[in-house]
Design an enzyme around this catalytic site. Structure first.
Site, PDB file in Angstrom:
ATOM      1  N   ARG A  72     -16.900  15.131 -35.442  1.00 43.97           N
ATOM      2  CA  ARG A  72     -16.259  15.110 -34.130  1.00 43.97           C
ATOM      3  C   ARG A  72     -17.170  14.365 -33.172  1.00 43.97           C
ATOM      4  NH1 ARG A  72     -14.851  20.525 -35.587  1.00 43.97           N
ATOM      5  NH2 ARG A  72     -16.628  21.356 -34.463  1.00 43.97           N
ATOM      6  N   HIS A  73     -16.634  13.949 -32.056  1.00 39.07           N
ATOM      7  CA  HIS A  73     -17.424  13.164 -31.108  1.00 39.07           C
ATOM      8  C   HIS A  73     -18.549  13.995 -30.502  1.00 39.07           C
ATOM      9  CE1 HIS A  73     -14.975   9.585 -31.212  1.00 39.07           C
ATOM     10  NE2 HIS A  73     -13.887  10.319 -31.072  1.00 39.07           N
ATOM     11  N   GLU A  74     -19.647  13.324 -30.247  1.00 37.13           N
ATOM     12  CA  GLU A  74     -20.755  13.978 -29.565  1.00 37.13           C
ATOM     13  C   GLU A  74     -20.294  14.438 -28.190  1.00 37.13           C
ATOM     14  OE1 GLU A  74     -23.523  15.918 -29.352  1.00 37.13           O
ATOM     15  OE2 GLU A  74     -24.317  14.455 -30.785  1.00 37.13           O
ATOM     16  N   HIS A  77     -11.554  11.827 -31.426  1.00 37.78           N
ATOM     17  CA  HIS A  77     -11.169  11.560 -32.809  1.00 37.78           C
ATOM     18  C   HIS A  77     -10.818  12.828 -33.549  1.00 37.78           C
ATOM     19  CE1 HIS A  77     -11.850   7.357 -33.038  1.00 37.78           C
ATOM     20  NE2 HIS A  77     -13.082   7.462 -32.624  1.00 37.78           N
TER      21      HIS A  77
END
Length: 649
Positions: free
Chosen positions: A282-284, A12
């Site tokens: 932000r994505h893990e 993302h």
């Protein structure tokens, strides 16, 4: 959501910072179009040279006079020992990871005169520094510390009176900046705007104000303006924006569903545009959740809810199941084909090259989820709900018992997912491995990122046709390609849509019984939350099945579905039951989700959604740019709503 671009490292996010503090520039994803014809037109428009933002460069700073980059701090290690010191580090968010070498500090030249070396360290998460003597391989100390952005720190390494003991102390030489202050300011600004609009709505609703405006305007046009989106919009001609049409009576359309979809979409746009370059937008990297990990499953969930309402409506109006199935298949094909074009960034430079064409993607996963769930519902949906009794002993479980064949199919799919995930042999990797590989698990399985999920993608699609820079690279330093929208995870995205379908069944069966609908939603949320607690052992990394967006693990689906049911209760109560909130401004993008989603992806690099920054290493500028871009799409969706322009495939 993920697409492969040369500068992309997070599904993302538009950019990501490694734990070592180096910057990898990325671009937001491109996923949807409304129709194949419209898609071609948009793709052609994108090929015109846009005004693009500047790229980030990554060069480590080793001197205090140099300007530090975003999410970086300067650490000076001062060594008073008579032997050189090796400095290593590991992120606290990195589970069972190897230490990574930061550098070497020479031995002190003389007693009381320390040597020193400067290092740039990451400020995103707390890190643990390890100091060892290279001469005798002796560990001196481990120092956990959370550095602040743009701060200057000194780490003193000294001998204690006992020569065998070493003291390690961190001193702050220059205070860090408060990198989170821009978020607070932005929050207050938007809250202030909401308050202003709320007050304006109340004032315009007063009888005295209405009469004054009527006298000034002298026409009924004023009434139309007063009752527009400062108040509640008319529902008399609400359009269809879902993949299937909505209920035949527009007045029965639930605003809460479009509001829920709009909330998911607005957050998705914001994190796709970069989220101010904050790590929690932000994505893990692997296990766990961030804000960016919430929105795609919610979008899938509400798609399932819309499927239930749409199919029930069409069956009641006389449509045949076979005709609806043809529409479902055709729309799924459109979504898949459009998705392949949008996520591959070289469509402006000629025909797509098969050699590096990425096949999985967000739209592709939506297509599969929609195809399977809509097909299952067409097989079991009831055309006449009014004849069903609510007084039978089994009525508390009617959304399961009435559709048991579909539930049986879902059970079979989940058994397949469990068997493939935990029993499929993967060459040179432990069976049932769910880890990130790289430096995780003490580096024992460096090339096993994703276990069976990655193995199936490489086997079915080929290594060059999946995502090349997964988010696991950020913390775990993985080097293997891995696709978070891969084949195996699609089974659990189907489950997510199916759980959303059950929410739609509850709305259909209990109709205007608001208390019953909300209580059923809460029961489902509690049950799914309990399942998540059992599977994860209420921990990020130590459960049987950790919450993991990259894998779309079973616990990830149950956790996000739990959140979705609870959030839907809150929105349903405030929007449709009490009518305290019209759903604005999220209602508008929710009504035009396909157009807004495609538009924000395709025109991401164009002004006014992106512009050249004076300081590309500032959270303030990135946050401002991303919030302005997101707000513009909300405004665009509002204008389109007022013009009655809606886009669907």
């Amino acid at each position: 959501m993920t697409k492969r671009k040369p500068k992309k490292n997070s599904p993302h996010s538009a950019a990501g910072l490694t734990e070592a503090g180096h910057t990898e520039m990325t671009q937001a994803q491109q996923h949807n179009v409304l129709s194949v014809g419209a898609a071609v037109a948009l793709l052609a428009a994108v090929c015109v040279a846009p005004l693009r933002a500047e790229s980030f460069t990554s060069d480590s700073s080793h001197h205090k006079h140099k300007v530090l980059k975003m999410d970086e701090a300067l650490l000076t290690v001062k060594n008073e020992l008579d032997s050189e010191v090796v400095v290593s580090w590991v992120s606290q968010r990195c589970y069972q990871c190897l230490y990574q070498r930061l550098g070497v500090v020479p031995a002190a030249p003389s007693l009381g005169q320390p040597s020193s070396a400067d290092f740039v360290v990451s400020t995103q998460h707390e890190i643990t520094l390890e100091l060892n003597s290279s001469a005798v391989s002796l560990g001196h100390c481990k120092v956990p510390f959370h550095f602040g952005e743009h701060g200057n720190y000194s780490l003193w390494v000294k001998n204690l009176p006992d020569p065998s003991l070493v003291n390690c102390t961190i001193v702050t030489d220059a205070d860090p900046v408060n990198s989170y202050m821009p978020i607070l300011v932005a929050f207050l600004v938007f809250v202030g705007l909401a308050v202003v609009f709320a007050i304006g709505r109340v004032i315009l609703g007063l009888g005295v104000v209405k009469s004054i405006l009527f006298r000034i305007s002298g026409s009924m046009e004023t009434e139309r303006l007063i009752n527009s989106e400062l108040g509640s919009p008319s529902r008399a001609a609400e359009p269809v924006t879902d993949i299937l049409p909505s209920l035949p009576n527009p007045s029965k359309r639930l605003r809460s569903l479009d509001t829920f979809r709009g909330i998911s979409l607005v957050i998705m746009i914001f994190v796709n545009y970069g989220g101010g370059r904050y790590w929690f937008f932000r994505h893990e990297s692997w296990n766990g959740l961030t804000v960016a990990d919430l929105v795609f499953p919610w979008f899938v969930f509400i798609m399932g809810t819309s499927i239930a309402l749409s199919i029930s409506s069409l069956l009641r109006t006389g449509s045949t199941r076979w005709s609806l199935l043809r529409k479902v298949v055709w729309r799924s094909m459109q979504l898949f084909i459009i998705g392949v074009f949008i996520i591959n960034p070289n469509y402006c430079h000629g025909p797509l090259s098969w050699d590096n064409l990425r096949i999985p993607g967000v739209l592709q996963r939506l297509a599969w989820s929609y195809l399977v769930v809509a097909t299952l519902d067409l097989l079991v949906a009831k055309g006449h709900l009014d004849v069903l009794t609510m007084d039978a002993w089994w009525s508390p479980a009617l959304e399961i018992l009435l559709y048991w064949p579909a539930w049986l199919c879902m059970l079979v799919l989940e058994i397949i997912w469990l068997c493939l995930t935990f029993l499929l042999p993967v060459p040179n990797c432990p069976t049932g491995y769910l880890g990130p590989g790289g430096i995780g698990d003490m580096g024992l399985y460096a090339n096993c990122t994703g276990g069976a999920a990655a193995f199936i993608d490489r086997w079915l699609l080929g290594e060059n046709h999946i995502y090349q820079t997964p988010s696991s690279r950020v913390i775990y330093a993985t080097r293997m390609p891995y696709d978070p929208e891969g084949v195996l995870g699609s089974i659990n995205s189907i489950l997510m849509a199916f759980l959303g379908l059950q929410a739609g069944k509850i709305i259909l069966h209990y109709r205007d019984l608001h208390t019953s609908i909300m209580s059923r939603f809460l029961i489902w949320g509690l049950f799914l939350g309990f399942l998540s607690a059992v599977m994860t052992k209420c921990s990020a990394d130590q459960g049987f099945i950790p919450v993991n967006k990259n894998l779309w693990s079973l616990s990830y689906v149950t956790t996000l579905a739990c959140f979705a049911f609870v959030l839907l209760v809150a929105i349903y109560y405030t929007v449709d039951v009490k009518k305290w909130w019209s759903g604005a401004p999220f209602y508008y993008p929710g009504m035009n989700s396909i157009l807004v989603y495609v538009g924000h992806e395709v025109f991401e690099e164009y002004f006014p959604f992106r512009w050249h920054m004076t300081n590309s290493q500032s959270h303030v500028e990135h946050l401002t740019q991303n919030l302005v871009a997101t707000s513009l799409w909300v405004l665009i969706s509002y204008v389109l709503y007022k013009k009655k322009i809606f886009w669907k495939i």
